[in-house]
Design an enzyme around this catalytic site. Structure first.
Site, short mmCIF file in Angstrom:
data_model
loop_
_atom_site.label_atom_id
_atom_site.label_comp_id
_atom_site.label_asym_id
_atom_site.label_seq_id
_atom_site.Cartn_x
_atom_site.Cartn_y
_atom_site.Cartn_z
CG HIS A 162 42.95 -10.34 100.38
ND1 HIS A 162 42.13 -8.92 100.31
CD2 HIS A 162 43.70 -9.95 100.80
CE1 HIS A 162 42.55 -8.23 101.82
NE2 HIS A 162 43.51 -8.82 101.97
CE LYS A 203 35.92 -4.71 93.07
NZ LYS A 203 35.88 -4.17 93.54
CE LYS A 224 31.33 -1.67 93.79
NZ LYS A 224 32.22 -2.69 95.47
NE ARG A 225 41.65 -0.40 89.38
CZ ARG A 225 42.72 -0.61 89.09
NH1 ARG A 225 43.10 -1.46 89.95
NH2 ARG A 225 42.84 -0.96 88.46
CB THR A 264 36.23 -2.24 102.39
OG1 THR A 264 37.15 -2.07 101.01
CG2 THR A 264 36.62 -3.39 103.15
CE LYS A 287 36.46 2.08 102.19
NZ LYS A 287 37.39 2.58 100.80
C1 LIG Z 1 37.55 1.68 99.91
C2 LIG Z 1 38.13 1.93 98.41
C3 LIG Z 1 38.15 0.83 97.51
C4 LIG Z 1 37.59 -0.38 98.29
O1 LIG Z 1 36.35 -0.31 97.00
P1 LIG Z 1 35.21 -1.76 96.86
O2 LIG Z 1 33.17 -0.68 97.10
O3 LIG Z 1 35.42 -2.50 98.58
O4 LIG Z 1 35.81 -2.33 95.88
C5 LIG Z 1 38.64 0.89 96.03
N1 LIG Z 1 39.26 2.49 96.03
C6 LIG Z 1 39.34 3.37 96.88
C7 LIG Z 1 39.84 4.50 96.72
C8 LIG Z 1 38.31 3.12 98.05
O5 LIG Z 1 38.59 4.39 99.21
#
Ligand SMILES: *Cc1c(COP(=O)(O)O)cnc(C)c1O
Length: 816
Positions: free
Chosen positions: A356, A550, A544-545, A652, A656
């Site tokens: 990952h 990032k 995101k985190r 991911t 979304k």
């Molecule tokens: C999809 C998702 C992530 C991953 O987000 P990235 O933008 O790909 O880092 C992190 N936390 C939650 C709650 C998510 O639903």
């Protein structure tokens, strides 16, 4: 079992009484929620038992993951079972609002970000595709933490998600497994055969809690998420100890054992924290494999395990479960009395591995001494794996020191878990094309020479039934009206929406749905955080985190720049903008916490400045989690995917957003590259260095952040503002950010990418005024997002890694 509204009402009323002895009018919202869950569980097991005969007895897949970020289940299960409508009506006739019950459920604290969410999406897709695929993880009593913001700072509050109980889970004490830690290994020679006896160990009882996983319209396949909880062997207390009067001792034994499944991510900055983390990893690996072997014997007769790898696949999500490899070897050799070669064949053919990350600091390694004291037999097996691997390697690559040096499991007193994973599994996959390429050519290039055939790509995906069908009912309805319902089963069908890309009236409806979703989100923000946001403004979202790579800081600098520009020229801003941030910082990650503080300082600065506060707004969403995501993704106009190229393995969140019609502003990183391919380069807004260029700079130098600073007055202004009292009442707070850019030479190329980022953002700002064009691009994003459904990803895993069949879904009547 209930089948319509009336029989549901009957069943529900008796369920409420059964649960608490109270009537519906006296029951609390929680009781009413629990009763509904209980009723659904009953319906599921009814399906399961009446359909048992038709269940296949094929290969079983076990997905081992330290995290499963599953989110709430009730609403999704109602959607999947197509029950929402009549249950909503039935409840209303009993004076109950379904939404109030949905509110009662909490997000389980079983994961912290993308990796855990991926595991949850995979569970859904496996169930949907009729794969007997089960999750194996830990039942953490406490999640990562609940994020609160106080005075602009992140405050971590214990995430006691189990406090009221978790009605979806089922404790299975009869399926417990004993796990052995510490102790010594004695070898014994019997009739020419060596056996290894593990002695003086400490036992821990792993007790499983099962959570049913059921996907869309497929009641035959209810899979299982098995989560392990640590308990002492002899029930509550060490009674002998207690009776001897050693009360403290007996209680402390109990809490030491229970600490194993106490919390997700124990702080690993201390040696004690690291030991606990390693214990967790072995704990759920050994418990999982123990129960798999037991059920294998039950299904296939109690004979030998010679055919094990033909009937079982064990997939390891990143390196955290990599002890599966030596543990399966241990079971096959020490318990099943197989020889090394056969055990090794079975192990390698059973296990497959997903990598990952390429971030060096995220590569797991464990001190040999720690493994030796905690898992003495496992260490012996790893040593033997290493010895045999090296022997083969030297025969093949005699003169190539580099290959031999770079592929060692043991290095500088540590065991490199990714190396063990590559050697001991049959498949190693990356999570996006670019990421896999970097694995092959950079990170694991020497392994790629040795085991080229093991490496492959499986681009991540997301559960489009959760993040589109269930999370965005208005858009789902619009889509179904346009192209029929078959896209719910086959996301590729979304392509059919393309015929509407110049349909004025359809595009207006699409825009109206977006507006309604923005209103829905604005309501929630007002209710939860007391903040007002304008649904007419552009929602520019980065959730995101929080992490340096990032580059939330790049986004913040952009907003600071827009502010500065507006000070010089009030006309420079067109339209009104809401910048939305959300995400947790790791508790000991100082930089990330300061970024959160900066976001809040900027938010205040703008809020208090009447010259801009009608046009700019910055909000930070507290405690970003799956449930928040389900509201935010459908409400976004712009999806910020701005990691420093080569650093985000896939992402991911990007998928979304795309599914919900947001336009991507991003770098050519991770799956953004494939999103661009899918949507076409005119329908995505790409900026910044390529991964190749970044890797080249990192390897050969040549980038100096001071050059960007000196040449460019816009950059200089913003960077200096981090350090000069621009923000009210902030002392040296942001110095660490300034230093990261200027003293430590901007590791993630924020200043280098700054201008191309501004340019693309400006282009989007202009485009937003051309509503028709914007909506067309939004539609094209939705229409071409089908390949990012995790159904596609899981089909690829099934075809190429697990070698297992899955059901094909019949086309609905609405498709040709
Ligand atoms: C999809 C998702 C992530 C991953 O987000 P990235 O933008 O790909 O880092 C992190 N936390 C939650 C709650 C998510 O639903």
């Amino acid at each position: 079992m209930f089948t319509d509204k009336e029989s549901f009402k009957q069943a529900y009323l008796s369920k409420v009484i059964e649960g608490d002895g109270t009537t519906v009018d006296e029951a609390t919202q929680w009781d009413k929620f629990v009763a509904l869950v209980a009723l659904l569980k009953e319906k599921m097991s009814h399906h399961r038992s009446t359909n048992k005969k038709s269940m296949s007895q094929g290969k079983q897949v076990y997905y081992f993951s330290m995290e499963f970020l599953i989110g709430k289940l009730l609403h999704n299960y109602l959607v999947n079972f197509k029950l929402e409508e009549f249950i909503r009506e039935g409840l209303l006739e009993l004076n109950i609002n379904l939404d109030d019950l949905l509110e009662q459920e909490v997000d389980p604290g079983l994961g912290n970000g993308g990796l855990g969410r991926l595991a949850a999406c995979f569970l859904d897709s496996m169930a949907f595709l009729g794969i007997e695929g089960h999750g194996n993880g830990i039942r953490y009593k406490y999640g990562l933490f609940e994020q609160k913001i106080m005075g602009g700072n992140q405050v971590e509050v214990a995430d006691n998600w189990l406090k009221n109980g978790y009605p979806w889970e089922m404790r299975k004490p009869d399926k417990a497994v004993v796990i052995k830690f510490k102790g010594t290994v004695r070898t014994e020679l019997n009739e020419g055969k060596i056996s290894f006896l593990h002695e003086n160990y400490e036992s821990v009882l792993a007790v499983p809690y099962d959570v049913p996983i059921m996907s869309y319209d497929n009641p035959l396949y209810i899979n299982n998420l098995r989560l392990w909880s640590a308990e002492t062997i002899c029930g509550d207390l060490d009674l002998a100890c207690f009776n001897r009067g050693e009360y403290k001792q007996s209680i402390s034994n109990k809490s030491e054992v229970e600490s194993i499944s106490y919390i997700l991510y124990p702080d690993d900055s201390s040696p004690a924290g690291r030991e606990l983390r390693l214990k967790q990893e072995y704990f759920f690996v050994a418990a999982g494999l123990g129960s798999i072997v037991r059920s294998y014997k039950k299904r296939n007769g109690s004979g030998s395990l010679h055919n094990f790898s033909r009937r079982v696949s064990v997939h390891i999500n990143d390196t955290h479960p990599v002890l599966c490899i030596p543990e399966l070897m241990r079971i096959l050799m020490d318990e099943e009395e197989m020889g090394w070669d056969e055990a090794w064949n079975i192990t390698v053919n059973t296990v497959s591995f997903t990598n990952h990350t390429i971030m060096p600091e995220a590569m797991e390694k464990w001190s040999i001494d720690l493994i030796k004291s905690l898992l003495p037999r496992i260490l012996q097996i790893i040593e033997e794996i290493d010895r045999r691997f090296k022997e083969d390697l030297i025969a093949r690559f005699m003169d190539e020191d580099e290959v031999i040096r770079n592929t060692q499991i043991f290095k500088d007193g540590y065991i490199w878990m990714a190396h063990l994973a590559i050697i001991g599994s049959s498949s190693v996959n990356g999570v996006a094309q670019l990421h896999t390429k970097i694995l092959k050519n950079e990170v694991f290039k020497d392994y790629y020479r040795v085991f080229g055939y093991k490496f492959n790509n499986k681009t991540n995906g997301v559960n489009h039934r959760r993040f589109l069908l269930a999370a965005n009912p208005k858009l789902s309805h619009l889509i179904t009206e346009a192209i029929g319902p078959y896209w719910k089963e086959e996301a590729g069908e979304l392509k059919k929406l393309l015929v509407y890309k110049d349909d004025h009236s359809f595009l207006e409806q699409l825009a109206y749905v977006k507006y309604e979703n923005k209103c829905r989100f604005a309501e929630v923000v007002k209710h939860k955080q007391g903040l007002l946001i304008d649904p007419q403004s552009i929602f520019d979202v980065q959730v995101k985190r929080i992490h340096a790579y990032k580059r939330q800081l790049l986004n913040v600098l952009k907003i600071m720049h827009l502010y500065n520009e507006a000070m010089n020229d009030p006309e420079s801003l067109t339209g009104s903008h809401t910048f939305i941030f959300g995400g947790k910082a790791a508790p000991n990650y100082h930089y990330a916490k300061i970024v959160i503080k900066l976001i809040h300082a900027l938010s205040q600065k703008i809020e208090h400045d009447p010259r801009v506060n009608q046009k700019l707004k910055v909000v930070f969403i507290e405690n970003f989690n799956v449930s928040q995501g389900e509201l935010i993704y459908p409400a976004a106009d712009i999806s910020e995917q701005i990691s420093s190229a080569s650093k985000e393995a896939s992402g991911t969140g990007n998928m979304k957003f795309m599914m919900n019609g947001a336009l991507t502003l991003g770098t050519l990183d991770g799956a953004n590259v494939e999103i661009k391919e899918a949507v076409g380069e005119d329908n995505i807004f790409i900026f910044g260095l390529t991964a190749e260029k970044v890797l080249d700079y990192t390897r050969n130098g040549g980038y100096k952040s001071w050059d960007e600073y000196h040449v460019n007055s816009d950059i200089r202004t913003c960077v200096d503002q981090l350090n000069c009292g621009f923000f009210d009442n902030m002392g040296e707070e942001f110095r660490v950010l300034f230093d990261s850019l200027m003293i430590y030479n901007d590791e993630f190329f924020i200043l280098k990418d700054f201008h191309s980022y501004l340019e693309m953002h400006d282009k989007l700002q202009t485009l937003y005024r051309n509503k028709k064009e914007w909506n067309r691009i939004s539609l094209v994003n939705i229409a071409t997002s089908g390949r990012f459904s995790s159904d596609r990803t899981i089909r690829e895993y099934a075809d190429w890694i697990w070698k297992i069949r899955y059901r094909t879904v019949n086309k609905g009547i609405n498709s040709h």
